[in-house]
Structures are given as structure tokens and as C-alpha cells.
Design a protein around this motif. Structure first.
Motif, PDB file in Angstrom:
ATOM      1  N   ILE A 124       0.861  -1.191   0.000  1.00  9.91           N
ATOM      2  CA  ILE A 124       0.000   0.000   0.000  1.00  9.91           C
ATOM      3  C   ILE A 124       0.897   1.241   0.000  1.00  9.91           C
ATOM      4  O   ILE A 124       1.807   1.368   0.817  1.00  9.91           O
ATOM      5  N   ILE A 125       0.626   2.132  -0.946  1.00 12.48           N
ATOM      6  CA  ILE A 125       1.318   3.426  -1.009  1.00 12.48           C
ATOM      7  C   ILE A 125       0.374   4.444  -0.369  1.00 12.48           C
ATOM      8  O   ILE A 125      -0.686   4.744  -0.924  1.00 12.48           O
ATOM      9  N   PRO A 126       0.716   4.950   0.799  1.00 14.73           N
ATOM     10  CA  PRO A 126      -0.186   5.894   1.482  1.00 14.73           C
ATOM     11  C   PRO A 126      -0.338   7.221   0.732  1.00 14.73           C
ATOM     12  O   PRO A 126       0.535   7.619  -0.046  1.00 14.73           O
ATOM     13  N   LEU A 127      -1.437   7.868   0.982  1.00 15.97           N
ATOM     14  CA  LEU A 127      -1.693   9.205   0.434  1.00 15.97           C
ATOM     15  C   LEU A 127      -0.592  10.156   0.908  1.00 15.97           C
ATOM     16  O   LEU A 127      -0.176  10.102   2.054  1.00 15.97           O
ATOM     17  N   GLY A 128      -0.074  10.982   0.025  1.00 14.59           N
ATOM     18  CA  GLY A 128       0.968  11.939   0.385  1.00 14.59           C
ATOM     19  C   GLY A 128       2.378  11.389   0.317  1.00 14.59           C
ATOM     20  O   GLY A 128       3.327  12.042   0.735  1.00 14.59           O
ATOM     21  N   THR A 129       2.554  10.170  -0.233  1.00 15.93           N
ATOM     22  CA  THR A 129       3.879   9.573  -0.355  1.00 15.93           C
ATOM     23  C   THR A 129       4.653  10.253  -1.487  1.00 15.93           C
ATOM     24  O   THR A 129       4.107  10.533  -2.552  1.00 15.93           O
ATOM     25  N   GLN A 130       5.925  10.496  -1.241  1.00 21.95           N
ATOM     26  CA  GLN A 130       6.775  11.157  -2.230  1.00 21.95           C
ATOM     27  C   GLN A 130       7.205  10.145  -3.292  1.00 21.95           C
ATOM     28  O   GLN A 130       7.616   9.029  -2.980  1.00 21.95           O
ATOM     29  N   VAL A 131       7.098  10.565  -4.575  1.00 27.37           N
ATOM     30  CA  VAL A 131       7.468   9.715  -5.701  1.00 27.37           C
ATOM     31  C   VAL A 131       8.566  10.422  -6.484  1.00 27.37           C
ATOM     32  O   VAL A 131       8.388  11.560  -6.927  1.00 27.37           O
ATOM     33  N   MET A 132       9.714   9.761  -6.643  1.00 33.26           N
ATOM     34  CA  MET A 132      10.794  10.320  -7.455  1.00 33.26           C
ATOM     35  C   MET A 132      10.487  10.034  -8.919  1.00 33.26           C
ATOM     36  O   MET A 132      10.271   8.890  -9.310  1.00 33.26           O
ATOM     37  N   ILE A 133      10.460  11.076  -9.725  1.00 34.81           N
ATOM     38  CA  ILE A 133      10.116  10.934 -11.146  1.00 34.81           C
ATOM     39  C   ILE A 133      11.353  10.465 -11.909  1.00 34.81           C
ATOM     40  O   ILE A 133      12.372  11.145 -11.946  1.00 34.81           O
ATOM     41  N   LEU A 134      11.256   9.292 -12.518  1.00 37.45           N
ATOM     42  CA  LEU A 134      12.355   8.740 -13.305  1.00 37.45           C
ATOM     43  C   LEU A 134      12.191   9.047 -14.795  1.00 37.45           C
ATOM     44  O   LEU A 134      13.169   9.273 -15.492  1.00 37.45           O
ATOM     45  N   ARG A 135      10.938   9.025 -15.254  1.00 43.15           N
ATOM     46  CA  ARG A 135      10.655   9.345 -16.651  1.00 43.15           C
ATOM     47  C   ARG A 135       9.403  10.214 -16.679  1.00 43.15           C
ATOM     48  O   ARG A 135       8.372   9.845 -16.124  1.00 43.15           O
ATOM     49  N   ALA A 136       9.511  11.355 -17.327  1.00 45.30           N
ATOM     50  CA  ALA A 136       8.402  12.312 -17.354  1.00 45.30           C
ATOM     51  C   ALA A 136       7.272  11.811 -18.254  1.00 45.30           C
ATOM     52  O   ALA A 136       7.449  10.889 -19.052  1.00 45.30           O
ATOM     53  N   ASP A 137       6.143  12.466 -18.119  1.00 51.48           N
ATOM     54  CA  ASP A 137       4.957  12.145 -18.913  1.00 51.48           C
ATOM     55  C   ASP A 137       5.233  12.452 -20.390  1.00 51.48           C
ATOM     56  O   ASP A 137       5.637  13.545 -20.746  1.00 51.48           O
TER      57      ASP A 137
END
Length: 194
Positions: A124-137
Motif C-alpha cells: 500500500i502506497i499511502p496518500l501523500g507519499t513522495q514519488v521520485m520521477i524517473l521518466r516524465a509524462d
């Protein structure tokens, strides 16, 4: 002979000056006696004046985009949307401020998410968890990101609608209907006195 001509020229010039001064003085005396100057009593003229209080104009901006977001903080990550603004609405401009977001490499989840690796445990990834962007949209509506869950890093594809992204640019501090807030710089026009 030259000295004599210079003296004559100087004498002639002086005589023209004297004749002109006398003619000007006579003309002024003749015209001044025919004009009666009007005298005004300024105290009497101003006693019944009523002064109105003038309100100074305010700097205002116009919203350029429909559904532009008004945040409570100048941050795409930490700020919350407190109002959605319609295109053409006028807001009072207060100041331009720097963003609280300093790093464009991280996004934050806006919902709680679950994922499971093949034959593995459910995470489970909780709400407000920081995500490091590896590849942009790349216009697919998805990004590849790295997230820390249960003490381990996982690389996962995230749907951009479930992430909140940082905004490192300038913010405009505004007031709308007595409510202060912050809007992204490019969502508003230049401030003008209105």
C-alpha cells in the motif's frame, strides 16, 4: 573713423531702447486704467464645499484559464486547492512570491494506492507519499517513478491524475472575495490598476 562709427551705432541703439521703454510704459498705463480687476473672497467661495473620500485604485489581475486553481500555500506539493477560478474573473493582486517547491524531481500521491508484484505481498502506497520521477509524462498520462514502501524502493508506472506535481516557478499572492490565496504566475494576466 572706426571708433566714431561704433560710438554712433551704440548711441543709436541706446536711443531706440529708451524710445521703446517709454512707449511700452505709456501703453501699459493707458490699458491698466481701463481694466477693473475682480476680487474674490476665497473663504466665502470654499465654505460650502463638501469633500468626498476618494478610494485608491487596486491592482488587479484577470484569470486567463478556466478552472485555474487558487491554493492556500505557494506550493504544488504542500498547498491545497481552496477554489477553482473561472476564466475572466478579476482578483486583487497583493504580491509575487517564490515557490515553496524547490525540486522538480518529486511528486506526491493524491490517493492511497495498492500494488502487488507477481506472487508477492500486496503493498500500500499511502496518500501523500513522495514519488521520485524517473521518466516524465510523454503525453500518455503516465510517468515512471520510484517510491519507498515498507523500507524498499519500487519502480512503478503512475497515472498522472493521481499525483500532485511541484511548481517551482513564481506565484502571485491574490485575494478573492476577501479570501487570500496563491495562483500560478502564468494563470493570471499582468496586474493593472483598476
Amino acid at each position: 573713423m572706426q571708433v566714431r562709427e561704433l560710438k554712433m551705432a551704440a548711441l543709436l541703439l541706446a536711443s531706440f531702447f529708451l524710445v521703446g521703454a517709454a512707449a511700452g510704459a505709456g501703453y501699459a498705463l493707458l490699458n491698466a486704467s481701463g481694466v477693473a480687476a475682480q476680487k474674490y473672497n476665497t473663504a466665502q467661495l470654499t465654505q460650502n464645499l463638501q469633500f468626498a473620500e476618494v478610494e485608491a485604485g487596486r491592482l488587479q489581475c484577470v484569470v486567463l484559464l478556466d478552472k485555474a486553481e487558487l491554493y492556500n500555500k505557494p506550493s504544488g506539493l504542500e498547498g491545497n486547492v481552496i477554489e477553482y477560478m473561472s476564466k475572466g474573473v478579476q482578483v486583487d493582486y497583493l504580491d509575487t512570491v517564490s515557490s515553496m517547491d524547490k525540486d522538480e524531481r518529486y511528486a506526491v500521491t493524491t490517493v492511497e494506492m495498492q500494488f502487488q508484484r507477481l506472487w508477492g505481498a500486496r503493498h500500500i502506497i499511502p496518500l501523500g507519499t513522495q514519488v521520485m520521477i524517473l521518466r516524465a509524462d510523454d503525453d500518455s498520462g503516465e510517468i515512471k517513478g520510484r517510491v519507498l514502501v515498507d523500507g524498499k524502493y519500487y519502480d512503478k508506472v503512475f497515472d498522472t491524475q493521481y499525483l500532485r506535481f511541484p511548481y517551482v516557478g513564481q506565484w502571485k499572492k491574490v485575494e478573492f472575495q476577501g479570501k487570500p490565496g496563491f495562483m500560478k504566475y502564468e494563470t493570471l494576466s499582468e496586474s493593472k490598476l483598476m
